[in-house]
Design a protein around this motif. Sequence first.
Motif: not given
Lengths: 1081, 463
Positions: A426, A995-996, A999-1000, A1061-1062, A1081
């Motif tokens: 980590d 950020r999230a 980035m995605k 649901y799913r 990058h």
Amino acid sequence: MEYAELQVSSNFSFLRGASHPKELVITAKALGIKAIALTDRNTLAGTVRAHVAADQHGLDYIPACRLDLMCGRSLLAYPTDRAAYGRLTELLTIGNRRAEKGQCHLALEDVEAFAKGHIFTLLPQTIVGDLAGELLQLKERLAAPLYLAASYGYQGEDKTRLAMLAHAAACAGVPLLATGNILFHHPERRILADIVACIREHQRIDEAGYLVSANEERFLKPPEEMARLFADYPEALKNTLVIKEACQFSLDELRYNYPHEPVPDNLSPQAHLENLAQEMIKGRFEDGPVPEEILQTLEHELDVVKRKDYAPYFLTVYDIVNFARRKGILCQGRGSAANSLICFALGITDVNPVEVKLLFERFVSDARKEPPDIDVDFEHERREEVIQYIYGKYGRHRAGLAATLITYRARSAVREVGKVMGLSEDTLGALAGTVWGSYGRSIPDEQVKEAGFNPADRCLRQTLDLAHELVGFPRHLSQHVGGFVLTETPLHEVVPIQNAAMKDRTVIEWNKDDLDALNILKVDVLSLGMLTCLRKAFDMIRSHYGMAYTIHTLPKEDMDTYHMTWKADTIGVFQIESRAQMSMLPRLRPKVFYDLVVQVAIVRPGPIQGNMVHPYLQRRQGKERIDFPSPDSRFGHKDELKEVLGQTCGVPLFQEQAMRIAIVAAGFKPNEADELRRSMASFRNHGTIHKFEEKFIGGMTSRGYEREFSERCFNQIKGFADYGFPESHAAAFAMLAYASAWLKCHYPSVFAAALLNSQPMGFYAPAQIVRDAREHDVEVRAVDVNHSNWDCTLEQLPDSRWGTALRLGIRLVKGVREDSSKALEAARLRPFVDVEDLHTRTRLPVSQIEKLAEADCFRSCGVDRRQALWQVRSLVDTPDLPLFEHAETRCRGKEPAVALPTMPLSEHVVNDYQTLRLSLKAHPLSFLRHGFDKIGAIPHACLGEKKNGDRVTVAGLVLVRQRPGTASGVIFITLEDETGVSNAVVWKQVFEDNRAAVMKARLLVIEGKLQREDGVTHIIAKRMKDASTELLRLSKDGEQPAEVDGFKAEADKMNNGLPPYRSGGHPRNVKGLVPKSRDFH
Amino acid sequence: MTLAEARMVLPDLQVEAATSDIDAAKRQELARWLVRYTPLTACDANDTDSILLDVTGCTHLFGGEKATLTDIQQRLEAVGITPQLALAENRAAAWALSHFRPGSISVSAVESKQLLSPLPVSALRLDKATEVKLVRLGLKTIGSLFSLPRSTLAQRFRGQPKKQVTALLERLDQILGRSDEPFSPLVPVPSWSVRQVFSEPVMHLPMIEMAIQKLLGQLIEMLAKAQLGIRRLGLYGFRVDGGVQQIIIGTNRPSRDSKHLQRLLLEKLDQLEAEFGFDLLQLNAEETESLPPVQCGDIKAKQHQSVSELLDRLTVRLGPAAIRCLQHRPSHMPERAQAFVTAHAKSLGWDSVPAHQSLRPLRLLTRPELIDVLAEIPEGAPRRFRWRRVERRVVKADGPERIAPEWWVDEGDKTRNYYRIETEGGTRFWLFRSGLYPLPRVQRTSMEDSSASPTWYVHGFFA
């Protein structure tokens, strides 16, 4: 006391030695050691570096090698002359070739066979046993001078050990040789030596036990210290000098080993080159006589070439280029020497250096010691043919690929050192993650703190310091992209050759810097997608429009083309298609070819870090006066810089200009400037550049320049250190940029087709290329089994603006192979009437036909994707039996009719994206517009109506995310919706807050401020939202299970009454819906 | 998304390694507990989030199907597990409903088809490719498949990989109850435990000893079949008054030697407090290790065995902390090159000492002792030294062996230079000098502070 150190392992004994060859050489010189021999383990990879350093610092250097044999014996081998050196490299080649990459398997028998001319030294493994007998036996088998190495390792019984060695040596009649068994140049490096040993053996330092060194004694010791240690064996010291005297071979003897092939037997290379150049220059000026100025310049160039004896080099490159021409492979040379009239005449380049005012002297001169540099780009799809030609012509024994030295970088160093130091996975991930991009040098304290660590922690501090030290250490050799080495004598007699990771490829042990240093001929055979694209475009223009163009014969200085670039309308154009380039174009407004050269070079880290871009634009637009900084009148002519910077409005933009400033303004000697260039171009990890900083700025200021200007100049040089971009390259690239822009301007349908047929290349995905073509009134037609070939093609369309329509090729369909497509084309003598007809006539595997059906390629058979797929599913692969070959009749009975639900348009679009990565039917966002209207997001096309500073909200698919290293954390995002493309700028703080989403997200909603400057529009993002889940609605809205069989009520309840649901609603399912963005990058 | 990508998106992401083996074990445990509802309980390895119960003929014990579901739900929720339950006429239907329909549900055969119809085709447990194909064809729900002619479907979904022949139809049949699905119920794990019940409480040692001998024989027989040996053995005595007494013994290496094990148990037998007597004795092999049969006559193994049996006995008698062995640890620093370990720790090898290492003394002082030395500068061996107030003259010397401190352990140590010394009386010492004398033009690391002059120590004695 005199002494030569003959047993030295540098860090090219990978993960063993702990010092760079250069450090060892410099230390040896400072200590007064007479000579040094680098004896790396079964390799000569570091020897050139040591040679160059020794040359620079005036130390005698002996090329040598340590041979670790499979039987466990270790020998040091010192070649005494060129022939022996050739035998050594051949021996190593044999050992390398029979082992896997990075290993060398040698037996004593091999050494025996190549022993002639060497001096050997046995490294005793142990003093137990019959050492004297062993020595006698070796002496007899090798039949060459043999020594016994003795070193003083402070292991407790050194005196006894030395005495026993001396005794054994005396008994066998073998002289004793004193060595330091060196592993590092300074005792401090013992720690790093322990670290690399642990990296090698995958051990943690606290568990490494005897893997680490007991003491730090394996450093370079001064001669008097060696004399003290070997006081009882003075002859062992003297023997070091005996060997030194015997080894007279120098790597300099390998210079100028040019192949003779391209030269006719009765001519000298120089005469041949002169004949060729003078004859061929006429071909360049078909309209009239060759201008006198040109002839004179050519004469002058040939004269320089003659003095430097470079003729064979030019001829070799000419030969390769000539081959490509004959085969119709498009190519273009670049690099310093490529921009010479000679190369222009020989057709190596299409840039006329006189027109662009590129002066030959700047690239090749008497002052420069290096060989000229010509890189040749070839079409990326056909480069292999050129490579095979070179192998065929020169033979595998004389042509080889140069190596690339893979060194530790900040990220990898931290990871490996951290692992050894026992940091957790980590921690390492977080630490390494703080380095964005892989070129980072070290991790500053603030970044460590940012990642949530205490930089004062001892273990962490040690890890970071050691990692910093490890940066730049060689890790292993890899294959250079296309650097070919050609020699007259067999290559394995020049440098050891080893297996590459790729099968059947071999690589030499030296990289391009090493080859440069030894003046060994090297031709970079590189691949360039744009050349493929241009060649395909020229072919299509010839067949559809009957015009024959080449890069050279395109109309020059076409204003329509330049006007197009002013609008930043450059999708697909070589080099100037990126977002950064596009935002520069409307400001720079190229009017002549040289402007393109500048345009190509200016959006680079060098000029940006040197703060040169803004001043240049200001001056160009006339907002700022063009002046030239002058030195104090006591020191030089006031216009001394005008010469250098005249073409670029007084702002240095190119690498060469920076060099000239160093010489003209900072008082560097040409060879110093050369060294400066070299330190920035290649050995970037060595940090040598800082020692020049003082000299440069000091030199300029002392001659009366402003400090601020000189600092800017030097910052620019530092920028070049990472991405050197010389004018000569810019000119070659600008040529291709012009050619591709011209095509885009005048033949957009051709250009789009050629681009699509050359994928993958460039900055944009097929979807954007197609979209761009359609915006330029090109009719784009869908992939169809009855009309499409493998490649995209043109279809005559006389009434349209461009006369042709673009038919997309089967190559765009995911999963269909080229051979399937070719089989389909061959079987298409008359149109296919339906799926089964196609199947029986093409005999393609059902899985391939299914791919075509999924991509909706059966429209001309009157069925859409879903129906076609339903039909395909009933097909069966039949074996190729002769009996059935001509059976085109249908033999299956009738099926019950089935009514499948029709596929709504939005789902068709999603499926198009999944199978083709683009859709001609509609843009996915057009189905979501209603929802965006509600949140106030406007179409991109409407941005034009907004004023500078307006608050706007837009939504779009994320095409590109970029975080350039030069922009200090700013992120650029390109969005696309059904109406157009827009660019957003995300400042660092906004990025951190979102950020999230940044980035995605695949579908991003950006709220921000509109900024318009010089016709360039940006959105400065304030808030962002990841709306990717919206994309799910595209296929879900069309999901109408209710229509099947009367389950309507129940289904409605499912959809409305209960929480989702799913049912495939997880965000990760969005992934397949639209293609991924391209992130840089 | 890879972990690295996730970290870029969320830099302060908390990461835990997946423990699929622990999860599987816990699921097994839960399944075993659920055996209370039916003996036919299963955990399918390919279906990691479900547990399957065949409750046919069991539900009346809990008051009907609905009541069974409620009972399971309540009991699981009580221990913090939120189950998603479905009870249907067959396994496929129960799976589909439990995974794609929220809330617990019990469905009769009649309702089943209707409830299944709106569920997406993924509820059929198809492979991904087939699922995508179905969706492309607009066949997105199970219901849309019910309505299609069987032959048409069969022709189009033969299944590309050969093993999935008509996988789709098979699943459809299963969910409609037209065909059976094999089911492999959980098998209980073997427990290595034997017990003896006494009609009269036993309280006398001989009686207990006899019982132990018999139990041990049974246990060893079981273990021999499984080729296991005992590492830890527990004896439990259940007293008539409800108390439980226990004795735990461990062994150095796995053993099936009943004599040896019995001896170990007997050593501790006096710790048992029988009071009014035991009515039940239980012997558990609590830790076992693989122990394949050994060839007879293996003398070396025999020797090892006798040493380890001695260690076992000593350990049992004196306690685990009392028996320690010196174990070699690879380190250049003499005092770190060995360590005491308990007898039950693994590996006692001294084979990893490098061959070229020079002699180490037989006795090492726990703490080096400071001495006065007369020696030649910079690296000469001592001529004379004074240790414990006795002046000693050196007659023979060898050295130095230079050992630098372990740089990753910060103790401000300096490089040591060890000498082997023989004095006039014939005593052989191991001396060292801490620190280095500066040598002309020889640079040293910053750790070697050359301003402080070196000091000398005695560190050990040779024979």
